[in-house]
Design a protein around this motif. Sequence first.
Motif, PDB file in Angstrom:
ATOM      1  N   UNK A  95       0.827  -1.212   0.000  1.00 26.81           N
ATOM      2  CA  UNK A  95       0.000   0.000   0.000  1.00 26.81           C
ATOM      3  C   UNK A  95       0.858   1.258   0.000  1.00 26.81           C
ATOM      4  N   UNK A  96       1.802   1.337   0.933  1.00 30.63           N
ATOM      5  CA  UNK A  96       2.601   2.558   1.055  1.00 30.63           C
ATOM      6  C   UNK A  96       3.686   2.639  -0.020  1.00 30.63           C
ATOM      7  N   UNK A  97       4.169   1.494  -0.458  1.00 30.80           N
ATOM      8  CA  UNK A  97       5.100   1.483  -1.589  1.00 30.80           C
ATOM      9  C   UNK A  97       4.421   2.066  -2.827  1.00 30.80           C
ATOM     10  N   UNK A  98       3.218   1.619  -3.107  1.00 31.14           N
ATOM     11  CA  UNK A  98       2.496   2.114  -4.287  1.00 31.14           C
ATOM     12  C   UNK A  98       2.164   3.596  -4.160  1.00 31.14           C
ATOM     13  N   UNK A  99       1.840   4.025  -2.940  1.00 24.26           N
ATOM     14  CA  UNK A  99       1.537   5.451  -2.732  1.00 24.26           C
ATOM     15  C   UNK A  99       2.769   6.303  -3.012  1.00 24.26           C
ATOM     16  N   UNK A 100       3.936   5.837  -2.542  1.00 22.35           N
ATOM     17  CA  UNK A 100       5.170   6.560  -2.809  1.00 22.35           C
ATOM     18  C   UNK A 100       5.519   6.559  -4.284  1.00 22.35           C
ATOM     19  N   UNK A 101       5.386   5.410  -4.918  1.00 25.39           N
ATOM     20  CA  UNK A 101       5.729   5.293  -6.339  1.00 25.39           C
ATOM     21  C   UNK A 101       4.823   6.174  -7.201  1.00 25.39           C
ATOM     22  N   UNK A 102       3.564   6.266  -6.831  1.00 22.46           N
ATOM     23  CA  UNK A 102       2.633   7.110  -7.600  1.00 22.46           C
ATOM     24  C   UNK A 102       3.069   8.575  -7.569  1.00 22.46           C
ATOM     25  N   UNK A 103       3.488   9.038  -6.393  1.00 22.76           N
ATOM     26  CA  UNK A 103       3.954  10.422  -6.274  1.00 22.76           C
ATOM     27  C   UNK A 103       5.216  10.639  -7.109  1.00 22.76           C
ATOM     28  N   UNK A 104       6.129   9.665  -7.082  1.00 18.41           N
ATOM     29  CA  UNK A 104       7.364   9.778  -7.862  1.00 18.41           C
ATOM     30  C   UNK A 104       7.047   9.819  -9.357  1.00 18.41           C
ATOM     31  N   UNK A 105       6.097   8.998  -9.788  1.00 16.99           N
ATOM     32  CA  UNK A 105       5.688   8.981 -11.199  1.00 16.99           C
ATOM     33  C   UNK A 105       5.119  10.334 -11.611  1.00 16.99           C
ATOM     34  N   UNK A 106       4.309  10.922 -10.741  1.00 12.56           N
ATOM     35  CA  UNK A 106       3.743  12.244 -11.042  1.00 12.56           C
ATOM     36  C   UNK A 106       4.841  13.299 -11.140  1.00 12.56           C
TER      37      UNK A 106
END
Length: 411
Positions: free
Chosen positions: A343-354
């Motif tokens: 959950x938190x890995x994906x949340x971090x990765x989404x921000x990095x992608x943005x």
Amino acid sequence: MKIFKLTTAVFCMALLLSCNNKADKKAKSEEVVAVASKTNEDVILDKSVVKIKTTLQNLKSADSFPRNITKGNKDWNLVGVKDWCSGFWPGTLWYAYEYSKDPEILAGAEKFTAPLKTIAYTPAENHDIGFMVYCSYGNGYRLTGNEEYKTILLAAADTLATLYNPKVGTILSWPGMKHKFQYNTIIDNMMNLELLFWAAKNGGDKSLYDIANSHAEVSMKYLVRPDYSIYHVISFDEKTGEFIKGATHQGYADESMWARGQGWGIYGFAMSYRETGNEEFLTTSQKLADHFIERLPEDGMPYWDFDDPKIPDAPKDASAAGVVACGMLELSEQLTDPVLKEKYFNAGKKLITLLGSDAYMSGDTNESLLLHSTGHLPHNSEIDVPIIYSDYYFMEALLRLKKIEDRIVQN
């Protein structure tokens, strides 16, 4: 006989050309495979390193550090050693070196780190010693093992510790702001605890651990609101240690949710759990992260303050996204439950992608890596511009993400 020799020569030439052609095709094929195997983080890091190196070549004075870029300009505005942001440029260089292993970038990182030595041996003026020294010398020591860097880090930790008040149980953040906030502690200060934790494990006085742990406990009690949003500033009676009130300095209002402050909390409490094993710190980090995720706007990028009444016309804050991304990845790595880790890995990765999208990467616009950060809107300062700590945490987030994904592939 001449015809035979000529035929043989032609045959050999044709064979040679055929072999060369196959070799060229193989080389091109391997090159295509290598490019195709690069992750999105690799592509962004490659571009970022090139840009950082170009900026490095343009900066001549080692005691002048990038801080922000004025709208319409291409070059960084520079600040001196004592500016709280002075450690982020050398820190960014260390991250660029970590990825590239480029000796020119290493030389630049060493050059811009050296002037910050004075911070470790000068009486503490504020809590930002961690930002200034740990981001520069800390990364430098981690990557080189330079013993001089270690000595300076230990001295800096001792200097930071002089701001600790045992009656309050925290480090005084802004000595120069007592007229406004009395004895004050701000959420940003959570990030500077890592210097103290590190020092206590690496030859410094063991009391540094106790100071950092106490600061985190008191911050958790008073900076974190019941809904798991965060005050920017808390005030205490210096003589009795009694809590007075929560307030803001850089957020919209005392009770509003300042985006970057929420990031300092997510990251700071996750790091404090890593260093202490205190489950309350881990739970606090999770709940702060959950509240951040719940309040994100539809496009996934935080406004500078989640309660600004001008939303959706309020400015965004890429720097907050970068800090939160690092915090989410730190939190993910501290958890054992695979569902929560993801959950938190994906949340971090989404921000990095943005942040790595065309909407936020600066491209040829200027010398920065990222656009659209907001520093201190109530003071009308650094609004919707590139800011150096945004680049720093973006580089950290990219490298963290790459290391995690590399480990996943290897396993």
